[in-house]
Design an enzyme around this catalytic site. Structure first.
Site, short mmCIF file in Angstrom:
data_model
loop_
_atom_site.label_atom_id
_atom_site.label_comp_id
_atom_site.label_asym_id
_atom_site.label_seq_id
_atom_site.Cartn_x
_atom_site.Cartn_y
_atom_site.Cartn_z
CG HIS A 148 -0.04 7.69 -4.34
ND1 HIS A 148 0.49 7.12 -3.20
CD2 HIS A 148 1.02 8.07 -5.10
CE1 HIS A 148 1.80 7.14 -3.27
NE2 HIS A 148 2.16 7.72 -4.41
CB CYS A 164 3.71 10.00 -6.21
SG CYS A 164 3.65 9.02 -7.73
#
Length: 188
Positions: A148, A164
């Protein structure tokens, strides 16, 4: 007794100059330590070392060099992006996965473990400028693991995420546009 004409500002300037003069020989004699920068030290990757075929393309997220490597389906488009990576090895999930969903303007729901580590985190955050997932997100087969964007550009090139892989917003937008759902991903 006469009043001194030294002001607070001139004392600070004089003091800094004197300190610099006194400290200069000591600094010159001290070996310099390596400087850690907020940038990735990219290592070359070859998709053939990790995948049997390109299929619809491939992404390798190298957590050591903090870089994401992208190849399109026929291998003619190769791109490297600087990333943020998980803060610790315990938070790092490694192995093969794939992109299962993509979202512009993702919302964020911190996991129970994230909220345990940082009780000040909200239970939910809508899309927007304060959202830690940035402007675009690509979801992996592993729950709560994503590639992301981020609005906090200080995180790129650092061990700063809760698991992440983060990219600058303009770079995740670029990657998002060229990455199909189903693309194979390897986190090293």
């Amino acid at each position: 007794m006469s009043k001194s004409n030294i002001t607070r500002r001139s004392a600070l300037i004089l003091g800094a100059g004197a300190l610099g003069t006194l400290a200069a020989p000591a600094i010159a004699a001290t070996p310099l330590a390596p400087v850690r920068r907020n940038a990735s030290s990219f290592k070359t990757q070859a998709w053939q070392d990790h995948f049997q075929t390109l299929g619809s393309g491939a992404i390798i997220c190298d957590t050591d060099s903090r870089a994401l490597h992208y190849w399109n389906a026929d291998g003619t488009d190769y791109r490297v992006f600087p990333t943020s990576v998980p803060m610790t090895d315990e938070l790092t999930r490694r192995g093969y996965t794939k992109i299962v969903r993509k979202k512009v303007g993702p919302t964020w729901t911190p996991t129970a473990n994230m909220r345990k580590r940082d009780p000040s985190l909200p239970a939910f955050m809508p899309a927007g400028a304060d959202n830690p997932l940035g402007t675009h997100a690509m979801y992996l087969t592993w729950p709560a693991y994503l590639i992301h964007g981020t609005h906090d550009t200080r995180k790129i090139g650092r061990r700063s995420s809760s698991g992440c892989i983060g990219l600058y917003n303009q770079m995740i937008e670029e990657l998002y546009d060229i990455t199909p759902v189903g693309m194979q991903v390897l986190i090293l």
